[in-house]
Design a protein around this motif. Sequence first.
Motif, mmCIF file in Angstrom:
data_model
loop_
_atom_site.group_PDB
_atom_site.id
_atom_site.type_symbol
_atom_site.label_atom_id
_atom_site.label_comp_id
_atom_site.label_asym_id
_atom_site.label_seq_id
_atom_site.Cartn_x
_atom_site.Cartn_y
_atom_site.Cartn_z
ATOM 1 N N GLY A 45 0.812 -1.206 0.000
ATOM 2 C CA GLY A 45 0.000 0.000 0.000
ATOM 3 C C GLY A 45 0.848 1.259 0.000
ATOM 4 N N MET A 46 1.914 1.273 0.794
ATOM 5 C CA MET A 46 2.804 2.437 0.830
ATOM 6 C C MET A 46 3.534 2.609 -0.494
ATOM 7 S SD MET A 46 4.492 2.609 4.608
ATOM 8 C CE MET A 46 5.267 1.007 4.441
ATOM 9 N N VAL A 47 4.040 1.511 -1.047
ATOM 10 C CA VAL A 47 4.755 1.578 -2.319
ATOM 11 C C VAL A 47 3.850 2.108 -3.424
ATOM 12 C CG1 VAL A 47 5.787 0.128 -4.123
ATOM 13 C CG2 VAL A 47 6.439 -0.198 -1.726
ATOM 14 N N PHE A 275 -10.013 -5.019 10.449
ATOM 15 C CA PHE A 275 -8.553 -5.008 10.571
ATOM 16 C C PHE A 275 -7.881 -4.522 9.294
ATOM 17 C CE2 PHE A 275 -4.526 -7.214 9.748
ATOM 18 C CZ PHE A 275 -3.769 -6.673 10.780
ATOM 19 N N GLY A 276 -8.368 -4.970 8.134
ATOM 20 C CA GLY A 276 -7.736 -4.609 6.871
ATOM 21 C C GLY A 276 -7.886 -3.134 6.545
ATOM 22 N N THR A 277 -6.879 -2.566 5.855
ATOM 23 C CA THR A 277 -6.926 -1.182 5.393
ATOM 24 C C THR A 277 -6.664 -1.147 3.893
ATOM 25 O OG1 THR A 277 -4.578 -0.884 5.945
ATOM 26 C CG2 THR A 277 -6.194 -0.192 7.588
ATOM 27 N N ASN A 278 -7.424 -0.311 3.206
ATOM 28 C CA ASN A 278 -7.272 -0.174 1.757
ATOM 29 C C ASN A 278 -7.822 1.185 1.358
ATOM 30 O OD1 ASN A 278 -7.187 -0.323 -1.004
ATOM 31 N ND2 ASN A 278 -8.367 -2.213 -1.178
ATOM 32 N N GLY A 279 -6.948 2.185 1.424
ATOM 33 C CA GLY A 279 -7.376 3.561 1.190
ATOM 34 C C GLY A 279 -7.939 3.817 -0.190
ATOM 35 N N PHE A 346 6.710 -6.027 -4.877
ATOM 36 C CA PHE A 346 6.013 -4.988 -4.127
ATOM 37 C C PHE A 346 4.829 -4.408 -4.887
ATOM 38 C CE2 PHE A 346 10.116 -5.113 -2.079
ATOM 39 C CZ PHE A 346 9.784 -5.021 -0.737
ATOM 40 N N SER A 347 4.801 -4.604 -6.185
ATOM 41 C CA SER A 347 3.688 -4.086 -6.979
ATOM 42 C C SER A 347 2.696 -5.175 -7.358
ATOM 43 C CB SER A 347 4.206 -3.411 -8.251
ATOM 44 O OG SER A 347 5.009 -4.305 -9.004
ATOM 45 N N LYS A 348 3.135 -6.442 -7.320
ATOM 46 C CA LYS A 348 2.253 -7.533 -7.701
ATOM 47 C C LYS A 348 2.545 -8.753 -6.843
ATOM 48 C CE LYS A 348 0.711 -10.258 -11.687
ATOM 49 N NZ LYS A 348 0.920 -10.531 -13.135
ATOM 50 N N LYS A 349 1.489 -9.357 -6.291
ATOM 51 C CA LYS A 349 1.673 -10.559 -5.492
ATOM 52 C C LYS A 349 2.087 -11.734 -6.367
ATOM 53 C CE LYS A 349 -1.769 -9.719 -1.853
ATOM 54 N NZ LYS A 349 -2.963 -10.302 -1.187
ATOM 55 N N PRO A 350 3.053 -12.510 -5.932
ATOM 56 C CA PRO A 350 3.369 -13.750 -6.652
ATOM 57 C C PRO A 350 2.182 -14.715 -6.606
ATOM 58 C CG PRO A 350 5.136 -13.151 -5.138
ATOM 59 C CD PRO A 350 3.973 -12.254 -4.823
ATOM 60 N N GLN A 351 2.048 -15.540 -7.621
ATOM 61 C CA GLN A 351 0.973 -16.524 -7.685
ATOM 62 C C GLN A 351 0.993 -17.425 -6.449
ATOM 63 O OE1 GLN A 351 -1.453 -16.840 -9.941
ATOM 64 N NE2 GLN A 351 -2.326 -18.622 -8.899
ATOM 65 N N GLY A 352 -0.159 -17.594 -5.818
ATOM 66 C CA GLY A 352 -0.279 -18.498 -4.677
ATOM 67 C C GLY A 352 0.313 -17.972 -3.386
#
Length: 361
Positions: A45-47, A275-279, A346-352
Motif C-alpha cells: 500500500g505504501m509503495v 482489521f484490513g486497510t485499503n485507502g 512490491f507491486s504484484k503478489k506472486p501466484q499463490g
Amino acid sequence: MTAVNAYITNAPGGGIKYEKVEIKDSPGNVSLKPLMTGICGTDRGMVNGALSFAYNPEGYDFLVIGHESLCVVTDSKSEKFKKGDMVVPIVRRPGDCPNCRIGRPDNCSDGNKHEAGITGLHGFMRDSFNEFDYNLVRVQDSDLGEVAVLTEPMKNVVKAFEVFDRVRSRFIYENVYSTFDGKNALIIGTGSEAFLYSFLARDYGFNTFMVNRHPIDQIPTELCNTFGVNFRDTSKEPEFPGDMKLDLIVDTSGDPATIFRFLRKMNHNGILILFGTNGKAPQAGLSGEDIDFIVERNITIAGSVDAAEVHYLKALDYLSKWNRLHRGMLNRMITNKFAPGELGLFSKKPQGEIKSVIKWD
C-alpha cells in the motif's frame, strides 16, 4: 551516519528502490542482522501511494520500509540479550499519552506514536540496524526457526481477539455450555493474517469459514484442511451453507462493499472486527436499513490495529503450539523467498502467495 543496503519509499507518495543509504546511527544497545523480513499489504500500500497516513522520518526524504522481521543479535551491550539470540523487533513505539505510558501504544490516544517502516521511523528491511533491548522480543522456542517471522502478523491477530474478548463481555456470547461450539466465524481474505485469524478462531471453537473471490492453490487448501477451516470461493459457490448466521466476522480486505455484503448475515449480538486497510477501495453506501439491522440486532463493530509487547509474547506461544501440533505446516505459509534487491513483488503478489519474505542471510 551508517551506510546500509535498504528498501526505501518516499512516504506517502510511494515508489520503491533498493539502494545504499545513509542513516543516522541509532544509540540502541543491541546490534541486529535481519534474517527474514516479511512483505504485507501495508508495504504494498505504501509503495503504491495508497496509505496517506505513512510518512518519512524527520530530516529524511525517504523511509526504510519493513515491519515484519526476524533478526539475529550480532552484538549486545544489554544483559537481556546475547550474540546469537533470535529476536523480533516491536513495530509501534510509544508517545506520551496515558496508554503509551502504560505500555499500550497500540491503543495510543493522541496519535503521537511511531511505527517502524510506516510512520516516521525507519523500518527493518535493511541489512543491519541497532535497537534498544526494550524494543525486542526473544524467540525462546528454537524449534520455530523461520516460522518466527510470522510473529508480527500473529500479534495483530492476538490483539484483535483481545478486542473481541472485551466486546463480548457486554452480553452472554457463549452457548449454554459456556463454549463457542455452534458459533460461526467468517474471515474475509486469504493473506497470511487471514489464515492466522482462521486458525485462532478454530482454537476458540468457532465453526470457521474463510472467503475470497478466487480459488486457492494446493498449499492454502492443505492448511485449511489441517486446521479445520472451511474455504469458500465466492465467485463460484455460496459463502456458507443455507441460512447460517454469523457470530463473528473479521475483515482483512479493507473493502467496504465486501464487509457490508456479509454484515447483513450476522446473528444477534454479532461482532465485526475491522482489521484490513485499503485507502483506494471503492466507496460503498450504508443505508438506513443497514443501520436498523445493526441496532436491532445489537451488533458491535470494532477496529483493531497493531499490538503491544504482551501480544508478541502470546503470538509466539500460539505459533509454538501450532508448530508442535501440525509439524511443518506453518513453514508452508512462507510461500516465497527472495534475495535482497527484488522489486517487482512490491507491486504484484506472486501466484499463490500466503507470505513472501526477503531472506537476508
